[in-house]
Design a protein around this motif. Structure first.
Motif, PDB file in Angstrom:
ATOM      1  N   GLU A   1       0.817  -1.221   0.000  1.00 38.80           N
ATOM      2  CA  GLU A   1       0.000   0.000   0.000  1.00 38.80           C
ATOM      3  C   GLU A   1       0.848   1.267   0.000  1.00 38.80           C
ATOM      4  O   GLU A   1       0.678   2.170   0.803  1.00 38.80           O
ATOM      5  N   PHE A   2       1.783   1.320  -0.962  1.00 41.38           N
ATOM      6  CA  PHE A   2       2.583   2.517  -1.196  1.00 41.38           C
ATOM      7  C   PHE A   2       2.400   2.947  -2.649  1.00 41.38           C
ATOM      8  O   PHE A   2       2.375   2.104  -3.553  1.00 41.38           O
ATOM      9  N   PRO A   3       2.298   4.266  -2.904  1.00 41.34           N
ATOM     10  CA  PRO A   3       2.079   4.740  -4.264  1.00 41.34           C
ATOM     11  C   PRO A   3       3.355   4.809  -5.108  1.00 41.34           C
ATOM     12  O   PRO A   3       3.274   4.946  -6.326  1.00 41.34           O
ATOM     13  N   SER A   4       4.524   4.733  -4.460  1.00 46.61           N
ATOM     14  CA  SER A   4       5.774   4.876  -5.213  1.00 46.61           C
ATOM     15  C   SER A   4       6.936   4.363  -4.370  1.00 46.61           C
ATOM     16  O   SER A   4       6.788   4.065  -3.181  1.00 46.61           O
ATOM     17  N   LEU A   5       8.087   4.272  -4.999  1.00 41.45           N
ATOM     18  CA  LEU A   5       9.331   3.963  -4.296  1.00 41.45           C
ATOM     19  C   LEU A   5      10.467   4.772  -4.902  1.00 41.45           C
ATOM     20  O   LEU A   5      10.352   5.302  -6.015  1.00 41.45           O
ATOM     21  N   GLU A   6      11.574   4.886  -4.162  1.00 39.51           N
ATOM     22  CA  GLU A   6      12.775   5.553  -4.649  1.00 39.51           C
ATOM     23  C   GLU A   6      13.803   4.507  -5.061  1.00 39.51           C
ATOM     24  O   GLU A   6      13.930   3.459  -4.420  1.00 39.51           O
ATOM     25  N   ILE A   7      14.536   4.814  -6.117  1.00 43.63           N
ATOM     26  CA  ILE A   7      15.587   3.918  -6.584  1.00 43.63           C
ATOM     27  C   ILE A   7      16.870   4.232  -5.816  1.00 43.63           C
ATOM     28  O   ILE A   7      17.367   5.366  -5.836  1.00 43.63           O
ATOM     29  N   CYS A   8      17.384   3.228  -5.114  1.00 37.89           N
ATOM     30  CA  CYS A   8      18.639   3.398  -4.372  1.00 37.89           C
ATOM     31  C   CYS A   8      19.794   2.846  -5.212  1.00 37.89           C
ATOM     32  O   CYS A   8      19.731   1.709  -5.681  1.00 37.89           O
ATOM     33  N   PRO A   9      20.855   3.638  -5.390  1.00 37.80           N
ATOM     34  CA  PRO A   9      21.975   3.158  -6.227  1.00 37.80           C
ATOM     35  C   PRO A   9      22.841   2.105  -5.559  1.00 37.80           C
ATOM     36  O   PRO A   9      23.633   1.450  -6.232  1.00 37.80           O
ATOM     37  N   TRP A  10      22.742   1.953  -4.246  1.00 37.34           N
ATOM     38  CA  TRP A  10      23.502   0.911  -3.555  1.00 37.34           C
ATOM     39  C   TRP A  10      22.622  -0.301  -3.297  1.00 37.34           C
ATOM     40  O   TRP A  10      21.427  -0.170  -3.053  1.00 37.34           O
ATOM     41  N   ALA A  11      23.255  -1.487  -3.313  1.00 37.36           N
ATOM     42  CA  ALA A  11      22.507  -2.720  -3.076  1.00 37.36           C
ATOM     43  C   ALA A  11      23.425  -3.749  -2.402  1.00 37.36           C
ATOM     44  O   ALA A  11      24.271  -3.383  -1.597  1.00 37.36           O
ATOM     45  N   LEU A  12      23.264  -5.014  -2.742  1.00 37.65           N
ATOM     46  CA  LEU A  12      23.934  -6.089  -2.022  1.00 37.65           C
ATOM     47  C   LEU A  12      25.454  -5.971  -2.039  1.00 37.65           C
ATOM     48  O   LEU A  12      26.111  -6.120  -0.999  1.00 37.65           O
ATOM     49  N   ARG A  13      26.035  -5.735  -3.207  1.00 38.68           N
ATOM     50  CA  ARG A  13      27.493  -5.656  -3.283  1.00 38.68           C
ATOM     51  C   ARG A  13      28.036  -4.579  -2.359  1.00 38.68           C
ATOM     52  O   ARG A  13      29.012  -4.786  -1.637  1.00 38.68           O
ATOM     53  N   GLU A  14      27.411  -3.399  -2.398  1.00 43.65           N
ATOM     54  CA  GLU A  14      27.872  -2.305  -1.541  1.00 43.65           C
ATOM     55  C   GLU A  14      27.669  -2.638  -0.065  1.00 43.65           C
ATOM     56  O   GLU A  14      28.494  -2.275   0.783  1.00 43.65           O
ATOM     57  N   GLY A  15      26.569  -3.340   0.244  1.00 44.11           N
ATOM     58  CA  GLY A  15      26.337  -3.723   1.627  1.00 44.11           C
ATOM     59  C   GLY A  15      27.432  -4.614   2.172  1.00 44.11           C
ATOM     60  O   GLY A  15      27.921  -4.430   3.296  1.00 44.11           O
ATOM     61  N   LEU A  16      27.861  -5.598   1.382  1.00 50.09           N
ATOM     62  CA  LEU A  16      28.923  -6.499   1.820  1.00 50.09           C
ATOM     63  C   LEU A  16      30.254  -5.759   1.964  1.00 50.09           C
ATOM     64  O   LEU A  16      31.014  -6.005   2.908  1.00 50.09           O
ATOM     65  N   ILE A  17      30.526  -4.846   1.038  1.00 47.22           N
ATOM     66  CA  ILE A  17      31.770  -4.077   1.124  1.00 47.22           C
ATOM     67  C   ILE A  17      31.764  -3.190   2.360  1.00 47.22           C
ATOM     68  O   ILE A  17      32.748  -3.126   3.114  1.00 47.22           O
ATOM     69  N   LEU A  18      30.665  -2.493   2.608  1.00 53.73           N
ATOM     70  CA  LEU A  18      30.576  -1.609   3.764  1.00 53.73           C
ATOM     71  C   LEU A  18      30.682  -2.393   5.067  1.00 53.73           C
ATOM     72  O   LEU A  18      31.308  -1.942   6.032  1.00 53.73           O
ATOM     73  N   ARG A  19      30.081  -3.571   5.108  1.00 51.23           N
ATOM     74  CA  ARG A  19      30.175  -4.399   6.307  1.00 51.23           C
ATOM     75  C   ARG A  19      31.603  -4.859   6.532  1.00 51.23           C
ATOM     76  O   ARG A  19      32.082  -4.920   7.674  1.00 51.23           O
ATOM     77  N   ARG A  20      32.280  -5.181   5.463  1.00 49.20           N
ATOM     78  CA  ARG A  20      33.685  -5.586   5.577  1.00 49.20           C
ATOM     79  C   ARG A  20      34.531  -4.433   6.085  1.00 49.20           C
ATOM     80  O   ARG A  20      35.408  -4.611   6.949  1.00 49.20           O
ATOM     81  N   LEU A  21      34.286  -3.229   5.610  1.00 49.99           N
ATOM     82  CA  LEU A  21      35.042  -2.065   6.076  1.00 49.99           C
ATOM     83  C   LEU A  21      34.808  -1.828   7.559  1.00 49.99           C
ATOM     84  O   LEU A  21      35.731  -1.460   8.291  1.00 49.99           O
ATOM     85  N   ASP A  22      33.597  -2.048   8.018  1.00 48.28           N
ATOM     86  CA  ASP A  22      33.312  -1.919   9.446  1.00 48.28           C
ATOM     87  C   ASP A  22      34.141  -2.914  10.258  1.00 48.28           C
ATOM     88  O   ASP A  22      34.660  -2.586  11.333  1.00 48.28           O
ATOM     89  N   GLN A  23      34.274  -4.127   9.750  1.00 51.71           N
ATOM     90  CA  GLN A  23      35.046  -5.143  10.451  1.00 51.71           C
ATOM     91  C   GLN A  23      36.514  -4.745  10.561  1.00 51.71           C
ATOM     92  O   GLN A  23      37.176  -5.039  11.557  1.00 51.71           O
ATOM     93  N   LEU A  24      37.018  -4.041   9.550  1.00 48.79           N
ATOM     94  CA  LEU A  24      38.428  -3.660   9.547  1.00 48.79           C
ATOM     95  C   LEU A  24      38.751  -2.665  10.655  1.00 48.79           C
ATOM     96  O   LEU A  24      39.897  -2.558  11.082  1.00 48.79           O
ATOM     97  N   VAL A  25      37.762  -1.928  11.125  1.00 49.17           N
ATOM     98  CA  VAL A  25      37.987  -0.994  12.225  1.00 49.17           C
ATOM     99  C   VAL A  25      38.492  -1.754  13.450  1.00 49.17           C
ATOM    100  O   VAL A  25      39.334  -1.281  14.201  1.00 49.17           O
ATOM    101  N   PHE A  26      37.996  -2.986  13.618  1.00 47.11           N
ATOM    102  CA  PHE A  26      38.363  -3.792  14.784  1.00 47.11           C
ATOM    103  C   PHE A  26      39.509  -4.754  14.481  1.00 47.11           C
ATOM    104  O   PHE A  26      40.273  -5.107  15.373  1.00 47.11           O
ATOM    105  N   GLU A  27      39.629  -5.154  13.241  1.00 48.25           N
ATOM    106  CA  GLU A  27      40.606  -6.182  12.903  1.00 48.25           C
ATOM    107  C   GLU A  27      41.971  -5.619  12.533  1.00 48.25           C
ATOM    108  O   GLU A  27      42.966  -6.326  12.585  1.00 48.25           O
TER     109      GLU A  27
END
Length: 343
Positions: free
Chosen positions: A284-310
């Motif tokens: 029940e939504f009339p529209s959506l926005e197109i996001c340029p980031w998706a799965l690949r970017e999510g995995l990369i960003l999560r990996r970068l977060d891990q590097l803060v600790f590793e």
């Protein structure tokens, strides 16, 4: 720091290299991909046949050489529904590892939805409030909702555009009867999943992440990719209904003349439009926005977060997903998520 992600999807196989460091926006450096619809290589028993395995292995070797040539320091390698749902998926993964030394991590549908949601949250930020993300792949359709970085609920259903085209829309152009039956099937499959989201609250933002959504938005009048990632692109339910009707009367060759439609995507454009239309209607939504980031970017960003600790990376001796066991990664990435995988 140069990172890469090797994505074995249902429609394409894609290696993306980015330059980034923890706290920074990943900037694309190079890309190597080719169309490869693994579902087209399934036999009657649901096995990926030898020809499909050969194509996959050939690309993985190309990607590994490409990453090494461009001095990638760390790579994430994963596969989604095309191999996940193949009857011989484990055997295919074992063969790929044996012949290429590359270990492909098999993501579940809920992991796929969760990591895509994570990328969407990073793109829009906390100010977006609760987000509903929708992603149409080749083999499955992912949905995720939440107000934090990881979703409260993430689900996957077998409504990928390539899968539906193969199973329901075999004529060119498809018959009115087959389109009607597919509409009915999509809604019957989606309704139980959507009901699981009802108790969670209403999203402030609905995002669409996938090439299918981008193509549909483009033919409905959104800005081309050349306008850059920061241009707001919307896809309206009213336009989806109109274009679904138009596309259903087109042959595949005619769809190629539509803006933003590639040769690989043209056959499955109608199925994607029908899934998108049904999802907006049921949520029940009339529209959506197109996001340029998706799965690949999510995995990369999560990996970068891990590097803060590793700490700093050592050059990777082989391709693996983020350097951890499946259990460790699922705990780190999906802790607190009540995702369930319906696919």
């Amino acid at each position: 720091m140069r990172l890469g992600v090797l994505d074995i999807g249902s429609n394409t196989v894609h290696l993306l290299l980015v330059d980034a460091h923890p706290g920074a926006r990943p900037v694309p450096f190079a890309s190597h991909k080719r169309p490869l619809s693994l579902v087209q290589f399934l036999d009657a028993d649901g096995n990926i046949n030898d020809a499909g395995q050969h194509e996959l292995i050939e690309f993985v070797l190309e990607a590994w050489e490409f990453a090494a040539r461009h001095k990638a320091e760390d790579l994430l390698a994963f596969c989604t529904s095309a191999i996940r749902e193949a009857t011989n998926g484990p055997a295919v993964l074992a063969r790929v590892e044996h012949e290429t030394t590359v270990t492909l991590r098999e993501l579940t549908g809920s992991e796929e939805a969760s990591m895509t949601f994570f990328a969407v949250r990073r793109w829009y930020g906390w100010g977006a409030g609760p987000i509903l993300d929708l992603d149409i792949g080749g083999g499955s359709f992912e949905m995720a909702y939440g107000g934090d970085e990881l979703p409260e609920l993430a689900m996957s259903v077998p409504l990928g555009a390539s899968r539906l085209t193969r199973d329901w829309l075999q004529d060119d152009p498809p018959s009115a009867k087959s389109v009607k039956e597919l509409r009915r099937y999509i809604r019957a499959t989606l309704k139980p999943a959507v009901r699981n989201f009802d108790k969670l609250g209403r999203a402030n933002l609905v995002a669409g992440t996938s090439k299918t959504f981008r193509s549909l938005a483009r033919i409905a009048g959104a800005a081309p990719s050349g306008a850059g990632p920061y241009v707001r692109r919307e896809l309206f339910a009213a336009d989806l209904g109109l274009w679904a009707q138009r596309i259903s009367a087109m042959e595949v060759e005619d769809r190629l003349h539509l803006p933003g439609v590639s040769e690989a995507r043209a056959p499955q454009l109608l199925a994607g439009a029908l899934v998108a239309e049904a999802a907006l209607e049921l949520f029940e939504f009339p529209s959506l926005e197109i996001c340029p980031w998706a799965l690949r970017e999510g995995l990369i960003l999560r990996r970068l977060d891990q590097l803060v600790f590793e700490g700093p990376l050592q050059p990777a001796p082989h391709v693996s997903l983020a350097g951890g066991t499946a259990a460790e990664l699922q705990s780190a990435e999906l802790q607190g998520t009540t995702a369930s995988d319906a696919g």
